[in-house]
Design a protein around this motif. Structure first.
Motif, PDB file in Angstrom:
ATOM      1  N   GLY A 289       0.797  -1.215   0.000  1.00 50.89           N
ATOM      2  CA  GLY A 289       0.000   0.000   0.000  1.00 50.89           C
ATOM      3  C   GLY A 289       0.828   1.263   0.000  1.00 50.89           C
ATOM      4  N   PHE A 290       0.299   2.276  -0.678  1.00 46.58           N
ATOM      5  CA  PHE A 290       0.926   3.585  -0.759  1.00 46.58           C
ATOM      6  C   PHE A 290      -0.152   4.638  -0.568  1.00 46.58           C
ATOM      7  N   GLU A 291       0.142   5.648   0.268  1.00 42.46           N
ATOM      8  CA  GLU A 291      -0.834   6.695   0.550  1.00 42.46           C
ATOM      9  C   GLU A 291      -0.706   7.899  -0.363  1.00 42.46           C
ATOM     10  N   THR A 292       0.428   8.012  -1.051  1.00 42.09           N
ATOM     11  CA  THR A 292       0.650   9.170  -1.918  1.00 42.09           C
ATOM     12  C   THR A 292       1.200   8.720  -3.267  1.00 42.09           C
ATOM     13  N   VAL A 293       1.007   9.559  -4.256  1.00 44.50           N
ATOM     14  CA  VAL A 293       1.525   9.284  -5.592  1.00 44.50           C
ATOM     15  C   VAL A 293       3.056   9.229  -5.540  1.00 44.50           C
ATOM     16  N   SER A 294       3.662  10.135  -4.785  1.00 44.27           N
ATOM     17  CA  SER A 294       5.128  10.155  -4.731  1.00 44.27           C
ATOM     18  C   SER A 294       5.682   8.875  -4.110  1.00 44.27           C
ATOM     19  N   ALA A 295       5.076   8.354  -3.060  1.00 42.37           N
ATOM     20  CA  ALA A 295       5.529   7.086  -2.459  1.00 42.37           C
ATOM     21  C   ALA A 295       5.322   5.934  -3.434  1.00 42.37           C
ATOM     22  N   PHE A 296       4.205   5.948  -4.136  1.00 45.05           N
ATOM     23  CA  PHE A 296       3.912   4.924  -5.137  1.00 45.05           C
ATOM     24  C   PHE A 296       4.985   4.923  -6.228  1.00 45.05           C
ATOM     25  N   LYS A 297       5.252   6.089  -6.785  1.00 43.08           N
ATOM     26  CA  LYS A 297       6.237   6.201  -7.869  1.00 43.08           C
ATOM     27  C   LYS A 297       7.638   5.797  -7.411  1.00 43.08           C
ATOM     28  N   ALA A 298       7.979   6.092  -6.168  1.00 45.30           N
ATOM     29  CA  ALA A 298       9.317   5.786  -5.659  1.00 45.30           C
ATOM     30  C   ALA A 298       9.541   4.287  -5.457  1.00 45.30           C
ATOM     31  N   ASN A 299       8.461   3.526  -5.283  1.00 43.71           N
ATOM     32  CA  ASN A 299       8.607   2.113  -4.917  1.00 43.71           C
ATOM     33  C   ASN A 299       8.050   1.103  -5.904  1.00 43.71           C
ATOM     34  N   VAL A 300       7.175   1.507  -6.780  1.00 41.29           N
ATOM     35  CA  VAL A 300       6.429   0.568  -7.605  1.00 41.29           C
ATOM     36  C   VAL A 300       7.324  -0.292  -8.495  1.00 41.29           C
ATOM     37  N   ASN A 301       8.365   0.270  -9.050  1.00 40.43           N
ATOM     38  CA  ASN A 301       9.224  -0.510  -9.936  1.00 40.43           C
ATOM     39  C   ASN A 301      10.072  -1.535  -9.200  1.00 40.43           C
ATOM     40  N   LEU A 302      10.195  -1.398  -7.902  1.00 39.08           N
ATOM     41  CA  LEU A 302      10.959  -2.350  -7.100  1.00 39.08           C
ATOM     42  C   LEU A 302      10.159  -3.611  -6.781  1.00 39.08           C
ATOM     43  N   LEU A 303       8.843  -3.577  -7.006  1.00 39.83           N
ATOM     44  CA  LEU A 303       7.961  -4.653  -6.546  1.00 39.83           C
ATOM     45  C   LEU A 303       7.523  -5.644  -7.618  1.00 39.83           C
ATOM     46  N   SER A 304       7.654  -5.312  -8.877  1.00 42.02           N
ATOM     47  CA  SER A 304       7.176  -6.164  -9.977  1.00 42.02           C
ATOM     48  C   SER A 304       5.736  -6.627  -9.737  1.00 42.02           C
ATOM     49  N   PRO A 305       4.800  -5.685  -9.671  1.00 38.40           N
ATOM     50  CA  PRO A 305       3.411  -6.053  -9.371  1.00 38.40           C
ATOM     51  C   PRO A 305       2.714  -6.759 -10.534  1.00 38.40           C
TER      52      PRO A 305
END
Length: 127
Positions: free
Chosen positions: A31-47
């Motif tokens: 889970g991410f509460e902000t767009v900036s947190a999402f963008k900073a981490n999403v590529n690390l997770l391979s969703p």
């Protein structure tokens, strides 16, 4: 390995419900509460799927959807947009998400959409 779902949702209570429902379906939920947190981490997770709220404190889920669908490394990953906004038809014109869910949502409906989209991706041959 469990399938991974990235959820962009700023309301803690809604995220917790989503997390419980999807973990019962044996998904790994981030889970991410902000767009900036999402963008900073999403590529690390391979969703395997993105679940995006529309109204966020530092951006808009529709814009995030557009960015995901235009990026080479994420355009193939299903996106589900969640909104309390009554103008879902207009949103469908603004982004190419695979599905939209109106808030408040039925938890069984949410699980069914996620399962359908993730299973659809498993059935498609690799390019």
């Amino acid at each position: 390995m469990n399938k991974r779902i990235c959820v962009l949702e700023d309301t803690t209570e809604i995220f917790e419900i989503i997390k419980i429902v999807l973990e019962e379906e044996e998904y790994e939920v981030f889970g991410f509460e902000t767009v900036s947190a999402f963008k900073a981490n999403v590529n690390l997770l391979s969703p395997d799927l993105f679940l995006l709220d529309v109204m966020l404190p530092d951006g808009n889920g529709i814009d995030v959807c557009r960015a995901l669908k235009s990026a080479e490394d994420t355009k193939h990953i299903p996106v589900v947009v969640m909104t309390a906004n009554s103008k879902i038809a207009t949103m469908k014109e603004d982004c190419t998400a695979e599905d939209f869910i109106a808030k408040p949502f039925d938890i069984d409906h949410l699980a069914a959409i996620v399962n359908r989209l993730i299973n659809r991706n498993q059935l498609q041959p690799a390019l």
